[in-house]
Every structure is written in structure tokens, then in C-alpha cells.
Design a protein around this motif. Structure first.
Motif, PDB file in Angstrom:
ATOM      1  N   PRO A 119       0.872  -1.193   0.219  1.00 43.81           N
ATOM      2  CA  PRO A 119      -0.063   0.168  -0.144  1.00 43.81           C
ATOM      3  C   PRO A 119       0.900   1.285   0.086  1.00 43.81           C
ATOM      4  O   PRO A 119       0.450   2.174  -0.758  1.00 43.81           O
ATOM      5  CB  PRO A 119      -0.893  -0.021   1.145  1.00 43.81           C
ATOM      6  CG  PRO A 119      -0.961  -1.644   1.467  1.00 43.81           C
ATOM      7  CD  PRO A 119       0.392  -2.428   0.900  1.00 43.81           C
ATOM      8  N   ASP A 120       1.935   1.363   0.784  1.00 41.33           N
ATOM      9  CA  ASP A 120       2.747   2.626   0.821  1.00 41.33           C
ATOM     10  C   ASP A 120       3.282   2.783  -0.652  1.00 41.33           C
ATOM     11  O   ASP A 120       3.524   4.034  -1.053  1.00 41.33           O
ATOM     12  CB  ASP A 120       4.015   2.348   1.743  1.00 41.33           C
ATOM     13  CG  ASP A 120       3.622   2.307   3.392  1.00 41.33           C
ATOM     14  OD1 ASP A 120       2.440   2.734   3.490  1.00 41.33           O
ATOM     15  OD2 ASP A 120       4.133   2.053   4.051  1.00 41.33           O
ATOM     16  N   ASN A 121       4.057   1.767  -1.176  1.00 41.10           N
ATOM     17  CA  ASN A 121       4.602   2.063  -2.623  1.00 41.10           C
ATOM     18  C   ASN A 121       3.422   2.234  -3.686  1.00 41.10           C
ATOM     19  O   ASN A 121       3.574   3.069  -4.486  1.00 41.10           O
ATOM     20  CB  ASN A 121       5.234   0.896  -3.087  1.00 41.10           C
ATOM     21  CG  ASN A 121       6.699   0.684  -2.162  1.00 41.10           C
ATOM     22  OD1 ASN A 121       7.163   1.652  -1.858  1.00 41.10           O
ATOM     23  ND2 ASN A 121       7.036  -0.462  -2.320  1.00 41.10           N
ATOM     24  N   ILE A 122       1.989   1.778  -3.308  1.00 39.25           N
ATOM     25  CA  ILE A 122       1.356   2.008  -4.442  1.00 39.25           C
ATOM     26  C   ILE A 122       0.869   3.686  -4.310  1.00 39.25           C
ATOM     27  O   ILE A 122       0.725   4.408  -5.032  1.00 39.25           O
ATOM     28  CB  ILE A 122      -0.032   1.149  -4.355  1.00 39.25           C
ATOM     29  CG1 ILE A 122       0.183  -0.119  -4.757  1.00 39.25           C
ATOM     30  CG2 ILE A 122      -1.289   1.547  -4.979  1.00 39.25           C
ATOM     31  CD1 ILE A 122      -0.512  -1.291  -4.528  1.00 39.25           C
ATOM     32  N   VAL A 123       0.579   4.120  -3.012  1.00 48.70           N
ATOM     33  CA  VAL A 123       0.173   5.302  -2.685  1.00 48.70           C
ATOM     34  C   VAL A 123       1.333   6.522  -3.071  1.00 48.70           C
ATOM     35  O   VAL A 123       0.926   7.295  -3.848  1.00 48.70           O
ATOM     36  CB  VAL A 123      -0.187   5.601  -1.319  1.00 48.70           C
ATOM     37  CG1 VAL A 123      -0.307   7.049  -0.679  1.00 48.70           C
ATOM     38  CG2 VAL A 123      -1.444   4.696  -0.893  1.00 48.70           C
ATOM     39  N   ALA A 124       2.542   5.926  -2.882  1.00 46.90           N
ATOM     40  CA  ALA A 124       3.481   6.828  -3.285  1.00 46.90           C
ATOM     41  C   ALA A 124       3.440   7.134  -4.772  1.00 46.90           C
ATOM     42  O   ALA A 124       3.940   8.329  -5.458  1.00 46.90           O
ATOM     43  CB  ALA A 124       4.955   6.272  -2.874  1.00 46.90           C
ATOM     44  N   ALA A 125       3.076   5.980  -5.607  1.00 52.53           N
ATOM     45  CA  ALA A 125       3.111   6.061  -7.148  1.00 52.53           C
ATOM     46  C   ALA A 125       1.995   7.047  -7.276  1.00 52.53           C
ATOM     47  O   ALA A 125       2.153   7.724  -8.446  1.00 52.53           O
ATOM     48  CB  ALA A 125       3.202   4.589  -7.632  1.00 52.53           C
ATOM     49  N   ILE A 126       0.929   6.792  -6.831  1.00 52.81           N
ATOM     50  CA  ILE A 126      -0.154   7.405  -7.115  1.00 52.81           C
ATOM     51  C   ILE A 126      -0.095   9.098  -6.926  1.00 52.81           C
ATOM     52  O   ILE A 126      -0.440   9.922  -7.780  1.00 52.81           O
ATOM     53  CB  ILE A 126      -1.483   7.389  -6.316  1.00 52.81           C
ATOM     54  CG1 ILE A 126      -1.950   5.807  -6.748  1.00 52.81           C
ATOM     55  CG2 ILE A 126      -2.770   7.981  -6.320  1.00 52.81           C
ATOM     56  CD1 ILE A 126      -3.096   5.382  -5.716  1.00 52.81           C
ATOM     57  N   ASN A 127       0.572   9.355  -5.739  1.00 55.47           N
ATOM     58  CA  ASN A 127       0.833  10.860  -5.350  1.00 55.47           C
ATOM     59  C   ASN A 127       2.036  11.578  -6.040  1.00 55.47           C
ATOM     60  O   ASN A 127       2.069  12.621  -6.401  1.00 55.47           O
ATOM     61  CB  ASN A 127       1.458  10.900  -3.934  1.00 55.47           C
ATOM     62  CG  ASN A 127       0.455  10.463  -2.748  1.00 55.47           C
ATOM     63  OD1 ASN A 127      -0.724  10.860  -3.281  1.00 55.47           O
ATOM     64  ND2 ASN A 127       0.748  10.108  -1.627  1.00 55.47           N
ATOM     65  N   ALA A 128       2.988  10.598  -6.974  1.00 59.48           N
ATOM     66  CA  ALA A 128       3.680  11.032  -7.981  1.00 59.48           C
ATOM     67  C   ALA A 128       3.389  11.216  -9.406  1.00 59.48           C
ATOM     68  O   ALA A 128       3.851  11.809 -10.157  1.00 59.48           O
ATOM     69  CB  ALA A 128       4.988  10.082  -7.832  1.00 59.48           C
ATOM     70  N   THR A 129       2.156  10.839  -9.497  1.00 54.57           N
ATOM     71  CA  THR A 129       1.568  10.789 -10.770  1.00 54.57           C
ATOM     72  C   THR A 129       0.976  12.269 -11.004  1.00 54.57           C
ATOM     73  O   THR A 129       0.020  12.608 -10.250  1.00 54.57           O
ATOM     74  CB  THR A 129       0.400   9.697 -11.240  1.00 54.57           C
ATOM     75  OG1 THR A 129       1.180   8.510 -10.856  1.00 54.57           O
ATOM     76  CG2 THR A 129       0.108   9.896 -12.469  1.00 54.57           C
ATOM     77  N   PRO A 130       1.274  12.916 -12.033  1.00 55.43           N
ATOM     78  CA  PRO A 130       0.529  14.279 -12.504  1.00 55.43           C
ATOM     79  C   PRO A 130      -0.841  14.132 -12.639  1.00 55.43           C
ATOM     80  O   PRO A 130      -1.254  12.983 -13.420  1.00 55.43           O
ATOM     81  CB  PRO A 130       1.332  14.522 -13.741  1.00 55.43           C
ATOM     82  CG  PRO A 130       2.576  13.776 -13.806  1.00 55.43           C
ATOM     83  CD  PRO A 130       2.404  12.616 -12.973  1.00 55.43           C
TER      84      PRO A 130
END
Length: 698
Positions: free
Chosen positions: A687-698
Motif C-alpha cells: 500500500p505504501d508504494n502504491i500510494v507513493a506512485a499515485i501521489n507522484a503521478t501528475p
């Protein structure tokens, strides 16, 4: 001539026919729970035309078995299977020739059925047992006077030879071995990598109940006791009273990618096809994976006995021959003074702590001549000190032209080497050896050569038809965290990165991911597994919201087995893999059930890697030392796995053990992107890595 036969050409090394008709088969590949001895026995029985129960495969012993090197790289059936087939075919014809000489008939007139040689009229000539006195098997393979015709092959299921003992709880594992007067040993490891022993309460612990001896040599510290509980209590007391130096600093766990890029390394250009061209669409992305543990369910164990001249070791190592030579060198014994007997243990698919435990036992056995010494690692030792699979980071850039054809591919990789097994470095590859010598940091791991499929660069070169490909590996020369071989080596991350980029290029050009792959695959066998997996998974059918489907392909080492995977996932509060549809081509299938087991097991392990697994550490030590801090997939988290085999009876057999790690992980990643519309490039998909990817996506 198979490579194993070039090194071990005497038929008698491989085969013995007893007077009772039992055929003893000796091979240099070891049983790790993958069912290899069953498959090799099946090959022998088929070629000799005897009932399978008449073939008894023996566990590998360095004194009597052929030296076939490591049991690794998905090569057992490919290499050892080919050798067994050739040995048994020639042995069969030697017996046929003996039957012909006994009767005065021509060899071509002699018939063989179910292990019995007969005349043209059906008259009984003799069985293997009855003719064994007329046949000398101490001859080399390659007798040109024999007309060798291999038996026609038909894949089938032979019941696993090793499972009944395991199912019914009979003593079979190395942990079950017991000898009269055996001593139990526990090793006290440093609290941190690189720490040196300043002081320890040797005398006080020596006086504890049942303790026979406390051994210290440099930073190596151990206790020998008459009972296992006594050894454990003494080791705990010894650890509590020992004083150590500070040790070395480990990399920053929250910035391991930057550390990999900046650590001292050597550069190896694997392939360079010239100047790149900017295409109509370009994808540039970074992919990474953490350190991974073997996480064997049973911790490492070994037993050794030294009689003053010869040392015998019982070990579940995957490389008993190199282990024996390394132990002999470390203890300054003649190479032929050390014998290693393989005994099954918990499977690891790579270089776990088995070799280290064997060195522990061997060293301690020299301190108690005439006694069997048993070493059992603790769970914390296993999770802290075994060699991990290396952390890796890769930069991939790829371009397509106006027709959607991939024209340029660049793969830059940073990783430690993927093998530190005994034999790959001259000294200090085993913990006891290194600690006794006061070594602060073990020698950096190396990579296997191209002939063995690379290590870091395994599957970094795309198998797809691409005009210009550049692949460069930065192999780290620093190894503060110990690493070595783990199932599939670099293929795991490289395939994940490669197949993710293929999907991204498909999206950029508006093409279906399966169609995109087929357009760049000219190998018909690759196309077949991909098309089969897609068809069996009902590729293209609509999915409910929150669900995704992804596909991936890999030919292991670019010359081994073919595997295509379609993953179905649910992405809610966390990622759940619901189904894996797998098509695999391993050439000629020897044992159908054995191949399915390997593919299913590999798929489950890869799912666990993809969703959960990562070694955790701080600047001083490894902190993931139990199943809570290093979680693996539980039974309710295992997806449904469907395996579809494409049997190729006219093609050489290929290995199945490492076919799935890369494509399963990649297919899950592509399915996650399909479900969320966001690409997660950092493993595992927590979940942490998925959320980080979502937050980093424009």
C-alpha cells in the motif's frame, strides 16, 4: 555429449545393477523438493525399459556421485537428464550385447521388454540382474561399436519418490538425523555486520549444565553441548555477556536506489548496437526491487564428524562438491579428506545458509574429534545472516517509430553480483571462515559468465525483435549487506522492467498489449505461449471496476523455457492477485506433474515477492528477523493458478524452476496499472508504494 558426461564419462559412476535387479542411479543434482530425483529416475527407467520402482536414485555424495556442479539455473533436466538418458541407453546396449554373446545371436535379434532380454522366438535370455556378471559398466560412454537409439519419449506422471516420507512424517530431512553421542552446537553471531569480538564469558558458560566446550576463534563464537536445549541456553548466556565493536554502517534503507547508483562499481557493457534514435513515442522509466530473503520455512542445519584425518559433512547445500572443496581449503585439509553427503532440507532455490551451517559444523567437528556435531541455525540467524537476493535498480528507455515498431532499447542496471557461493571467491565466502579470520566485509559477489546466462544481466537483453539494443551493468564492488543467488537472479527485476515498458509503449501507441508483443516476436514458440495464455485467460473480456488484467512474457535466459502469464487482480484498500493463467513451453516434458508443481510453486513465490517481501534494516543491522517483520504470502493470499503446458516431444527438455519469477511479477504490475491507471515501478506492491506512485503521478 552432455556436459556432465564430458566431466564424468564412466558409466559405472552413474549406474550399478544389483544382483536383486535393483538399479542404483547416482547423479550430481540434489533433491530440493523440486522432484528432480523422481524425474531423473523416470528417464532412467524409460531408457532401460524397467519398472520405475526398480530404479533407486541415491542422494548425492561427493565420494561416489558424478560431479555435476551446482543444482541451479534450471539445468537439472537439461543437463543431468540428458546425461542419464545417454548413460542408460549405452548401458542397455551393453547388456544387449552380452545377451547376444551368450546366445550367439546378432544384437539386432535381441528383444528387450520390461527389463528382460529375449530371443526372437521369445525364449528367455536373462534380466539385467541375471546378465550383470557378463557386463562391465566401468567403461566410458561413447562406444562407437554400439548403435544407440534412444527410447521414444512420452511424458507422464510418475509418483514423487520423496513425498510419502514427508506426508507421513518419517525421518527424511537433515533436521531429523541423529547419531549416538551427537553434540549440539549453537553459533553466537555478531550483533551487527562487521562487528569484532572484544570479550566473552567463556569460562562461565563452559561451566553451565551439559556444555562440553565453548569455542572461540577470532570473531567466531560457539557452544557445544550434550543436548539441544542446553546448547540454546548456553548460547543465549554467551551472547548476553559478549562485548563487540561497533561494526560497519549499512546503506540508508530509505534511499537504497541512490546508494546503488553511487557505490563503487565496475561497468560491463553487455550489448551496444550504436547510436540511438528518438522515435515517435519514447518511454523512460526507473524500476527497483529491495533485498529479498530466501525465507526457507526450516532454518539451515548441518552435521559433521572428524576422525582426526577425514571429515564427513551432511548438508542440504545445492553445491555439495564446491562446498566440500571450500571446507577443505578453509580448514587446510586435503581436498579428498572431506566428503559431503546431501540430505534434504527446506528448499531455498538459491544460496541460503546451508553452506554456512555446513562450515560451522565442520569447524566445530575438528574441535571434538570422533563426535558428530549438529548445528541448527535460529530463525533470527537465518533471516539476518543468510545471503539475500540483491537489491537492484534499472533505468529503461525505449522508442517506437511512426508504425509502432520498437526501434531503440536501452537498459542500465545497478546491482551487486548474484553469486557468492563457495568456489566463486578464493576465501571467506562462508561466515565461520570469515569470522574466524576477523574479516569485516565479505568479498563482493560476482556474476556468472554469459555461458551460464549472466547474473545481474539475466534477461536484460529483450527477446523481442528490436533493431538497436544497449545493455550496461554496473556491478557493485561494495557489499555491506551480504547477497548471493536467489531464484532467477537478475531476471526477476529485468523482466519486470522490460514487460512494464512494453505495456507503456503499447498504451502510448494505442495498441493492445498482447498484440504489441506478438508484433515483435518472431519465435513461433514464444508466440504460442503468449497466444495460449491470452486465450485461456479470456484476454480482452470486460472487467468490473477496481479489477485489472495484465500480461507478460519471458524466455528464461533468452535460451531456456518459454513462459507467458496473465494476471487478474483486485485493487481496493490493498492489492490482491485473484488468478494467474500461465502457459509454458519447457520442450520435451518428462514428468507433467513435476513441471506443474515447479510452475505453480514459482508463481506463488513470485506473487509473495511482488506483494509483500522486502528485507528491512537500519544503519546497524538487519531488522526483519521473523515472520512478522518479513511477511510472506499466507494461504488465503495465494491466487488460483492455471498452468497450460505446451509439450514439445521433439525438442530438448528445458528447466521449469525459474520460468515464472519475472513474468508473474511483471503481469501483476501490468494488471495493477490496468486497474488503477497508475504505474507502480517500485517493488513490492505494498500500500505504501502504491500510494507513493499515485501521489507522484501528475
Amino acid at each position: 555429449m552432455p556436459a556432465s558426461l564430458q566431466a564424468n564419462p564412466w558409466i559405472s559412476t552413474w549406474l550399478t545393477v544389483g544382483e536383486n535387479g535393483m538399479i542404483m542411479l547416482r547423479v550430481g543434482k540434489v533433491e530440493l523438493g523440486q522432484g528432480i530425483l523422481t524425474a531423473l529416475a523416470q528417464i532412467a527407467a524409460h531408457e532401460l525399459d524397467v519398472a520405475p520402482e526398480m530404479v533407486r536414485p541415491e542422494a548425492t555424495n561427493t565420494l561416489s556421485s558424478p560431479d555435476e556442479g551446482l543444482t541451479a539455473g534450471s539445468l537439472s533436466i537439461t543437463v543431468s537428464g540428458a546425461a542419464v538418458r545417454r548413460v542408460c541407453a549405452e548401458a542397455r546396449e551393453l547388456f544387449r550385447r552380452a545377451a547376444a554373446r551368450k546366445t550367439g545371436l546378432d544384437m539386432k535379434q535381441i528383444r528387450l521388454m520390461s527389463g528382460v532380454f529375449t530371443a526372437p522366438d521369445g525364449a528367455h535370455i536373462g534380466s539385467y540382474a541375471e546378465l550383470t556378471g557378463l557386463v562391465d559398466l566401468h567403461v566410458q560412454v561413447g562406444d562407437t561399436s554400439l548403435e544407440i537409439e534412444f527410447a521414444s519419449t512420452a511424458s507422464k506422471d510418475l509418483a514423487r519418490l520423496d513425498l510419502p516420507d514427508k506426508v507421513f512424517g518419517r525421518a527424511r530431512f537433515i533436521h531429523d538425523l541423529d547419531f549416538d553421542g551427537m553434540l549440539h552446537a549453537r553459533i553466537v553471531r555478531p550483533p551487527r555486520p562487521g562487528a569484532h569480538l572484544d570479550d566473552a564469558p567463556l569460562d562461565r558458560v563452559s561451566a553451565m549444565p551439559g556444555v562440553e566446550r565453548v569455542v572461540r576463534g577470532g570473531d567466531f563464537l560457539a557452544v557445544l553441548a550434550r543436548r539441544e536445549g542446553q546448547a540454546t541456553s548456553a548460547a543465549e548466556a554467551l551472547a548476553a555477556g559478549a562485548r563487540w565493536s561497533a561494526g560497519i554502517e549499512l546503506p540508508p534503507s530509505d534511499d537504497i536506489e541512490n546508494w546503488l547508483r553511487t557505490a563503487q562499481s565496475e561497468i560491463d557493457v553487455i550489448r551496444a548496437d550504436g547510436t540511438r534514435h528518438d522515435g515517435n513515442a519514447t518511454v523512460a522509466a526507473t524500476f527497483s526491487r529491495p533485498y529479498l530473503a530466501h525465507a526457507s520455512i526450516g532454518p539451515s542445519c548441518a552435521i559433521a564428524r572428524f576422525d582426526g584425518e577425514r571429515l564427513q559433512v551432511w548438508s542440504h547445500s545445492q553445491g555439495v562438491f564446491t562446498l566440500g572443496r571450500a571446507i577443505a581449503a578453509a580448514l587446510e585439509l586435503p581436498a579428498d579428506a572431506v566428503t559431503v553427503q546431501h540430505v534434504e532440507g527446506a528448499g531455498s532455490y538459491g544460496h541460503n545458509g546451508a553452506d554456512d551451517a555446513a562450515m560451522d559444523a565442520a569447524l566445530l567437528a575438528t574441535q571434538a574429534p570422533g563426535r558428530h556435531v549438529r548445528v541448527l541455525w535460529s530463525r533470527a540467524d537465518e533471516m539476518s545472516w543468510e545471503p539475500f537476493g540483491p537489491a537492484m535498480v534499472a533505468d529503461v528507455t525505449a522508442s517506437v517509430d511512426e508504425n509502432g515498431t520498437i526501434t531503440d532499447w536501452s537498459h542500465q542496471l545497478w546491482s551487486n553480483g548474484h553469486t557468492a557461493r563457495p568456489g566463486y571467491a578464493p576465501r571467506h565466502t562462508m561466515l565461520a571462515e570469515a569470522h574466524r579470520a576477523g574479516v569485516t566485509v565479505l568479498p563482493a559477489s560476482v556474476d556468472p559468465p554469459p555461458a551460464r546466462g549472466y547474473g545481474s544481466a539475466r534477461n536484460a537483453e529483450p527477446y523481442y525483435d528490436i533493431a538497436r539494443v544497449d545493455v550496461t551493468v554496473h556491478r557493485l564492488l561494495e557489499m555491506p549487506i551480504r547477497v548471493s543467488s536467489l531464484r532467477s537472479l537478475g531476471s526477476h527485476l529485468n523482466t519486470f522492467a522490460q514487460e512494464s515498458v512494453i505495456d507503456e509503449l503499447a498504451a502510448a501507441t494505442g495498441r493492445d498489449p498482447v498484440e504489441m508483443r506478438l508484433a515483435h516476436l518472431s519465435d513461433p514458440r514464444a508466440r504460442d505461449v503468449l497466444s495460449t495464455a491470452a486465450a485461456e485467460a479470456d484476454w480482452g473480456s470486460p472487467l468490473p471496476e477496481g479489477r485489472g488484467r495484465g500480461v507478460a512474457f519471458c524466455r528464461y535466459k533468452n535460451r531456456g523455457s518459454y513462459c507467458a502469464v496473465v494476471a487478474d487482480v483486485e485493487a481496493t484498500d490493498r492489492l490482491k492477485v485473484t488468478r494467474l493463467t500461465i502457459a509454458v513451453d519447457v520442450g520435451r516434458v518428462v514428468n507433467v506433474d513435476g513441471v506443474r508443481n515447479q510452475i505453480e510453486g514459482g508463481a506463488v513465490q513470485a506473487t509473495s515477492w511482488a506483494l509483500f517481501e522486502q528485507v528491512r534494516f537500519d544503519r546497524q543491522s538487519i531488522t526483519s528477523t521473523d515472520w512478522e517483520s518479513y511477511p510472506i504470502a499466507r494461504f488465503d493470499q495465494v491466487p488460483a493458478v492455471e498452468v497450460h503446458l505446451l509439450d514439445r516431444p521433439d525438442e530438448p527438455s528445458l528447466g521449469a524452476g525459474e520460468a515464472t519469477q519475472g513474468p508473474v511479477t511483471a503481469a501483476i504490475g501490468n494488471a495493477l496499472a490496468d486497474a488503477l491507471g497508475v504505474r507502480v515501478r517500485t517493488l513490492p506492491f505494498t500500500p505504501d508504494n502504491i500510494v507513493a506512485a499515485i501521489n507522484a503521478t501528475p
